[in-house]
Design a protein around this motif. Structure first.
Motif: not given
Ligand code: CA
Ligand code: IPD
Ligand code: CA
Length: 257
Positions: A44-46, A67-70, A85-92
């Motif tokens: 979902i982050d990706e 953006a954070e991923e990849k 962009i941080d698509p989901i901050d606080g993934t844990m």
């Molecule tokens: Ca994130």
């Protein structure tokens, strides 16, 4: 494209992404480790990041994205218009709690923050604003928090920094009304915007602080690298943001030995 039009458009994207994230929580998540056991990324982050990138590429083809991923996680400079962009901050938290996570998005122009959005998805609270616009919670304009000192307020902190007493974090915590640890930079920044916390000390990447800085700036908070110099927007670094009074109090107590 006026700033007002851009805001309407970004809010529509955020609502669409949030709806998708909420539905995704009813399905099985694909969770992978990045640098280790406690550094997670989900499908979902990706997918959320890919959603924003597609929208930006379609509507703003000349803009650049950090953006954070990849492969989007580095940028050579902040020249021109850059979306951070941080698509989901606080993934844990997303994986373990299914709450206390945010979508964060910022628009910078020539290195200056223009728009910032922090969306607490599960509470449906969108904190947003921009240069000369003020700060809003959904449709409500927020008022500027009081300029409280360190001894008068709660302080958000990174768990590792507190546990390992990095830069005298424990002494700084003792001088406050108490420390709070949420596991989500967005949640901590929101607490400052609401006037619930007087500051936040952490170790952050540009997408963790970009949107927050635009909003903190509007309210006159002070922020910097922990050593008091400008944030680099190019790497993870120790971060300090606080009311002007608490910022000075914390700076005096930091120890770099
Ligand atoms: Ca994130
Ligand atoms: C993390 C969270 C956490 C902070 C970390 C960040 P992520 O973001 O904001 O609170 O302490 O430094 O990396 O990886 O969940 O987007
Ligand atoms: Ca983050």
């Amino acid at each position: 494209m006026t700033k007002e039009r851009m805001i309407i458009e970004i809010k529509e994207w955020l609502k669409e992404a949030a709806g998708y994230i909420q539905v995704s929580l009813t399905n099985q998540l694909t969770v992978s480790q990045k640098s280790g056991r406690t550094d997670l990324v989900t499908n979902i982050d990706e997918e959320t990041q890919a959603f924003f990138i597609k929208k930006i590429n379609k509507h703003y083809p000349d803009d650049r994205i950090l953006a954070e991923e990849k492969e989007f996680n580095t940028i050579d400079s902040l020249s021109g218009r850059v979306w951070i962009i941080d698509p989901i901050d606080g993934t844990m938290n997303f994986v373990m709690e299914q709450e206390n996570f945010c979508i964060m998005l910022a628009v910078f122009e020539e290195g200056i923050g223009q728009l910032g959005f922090i969306y607490d998805v599960m509470r449906d609270e969108l904190y947003w604003g921009g240069k000369d616009f003020g700060v809003f919670l959904n449709d409500q304009k927020m008022s500027t928090p009081k300029n409280l000192s360190l001894s008068e307020g709660l302080l958000g902190m990174n768990a590792y920094m507190y546990g390992e007493n990095i830069y005298s974090a424990k002494e700084i915590g003792r001088a406050s009304m108490g420390i709070r640890i949420s596991g989500c930079a967005g949640v901590e920044l929101i607490a400052m915007l609401k006037g619930n916390h007087i500051g936040y000390i952490s170790n952050l990447s540009p997408w963790d602080y970009a949107a927050g800085l635009v909003l903190l700036e509007e309210f006159g908070f002070k922020y910097s690298n922990i050593k008091g110099t400008k944030l680099s927007f190019s790497k993870r670094e120790y971060f300090l943001a606080a009311t002007p009074k608490a910022y000075e109090d914390i700076q005096k107590r930091l120890s770099f030995e």
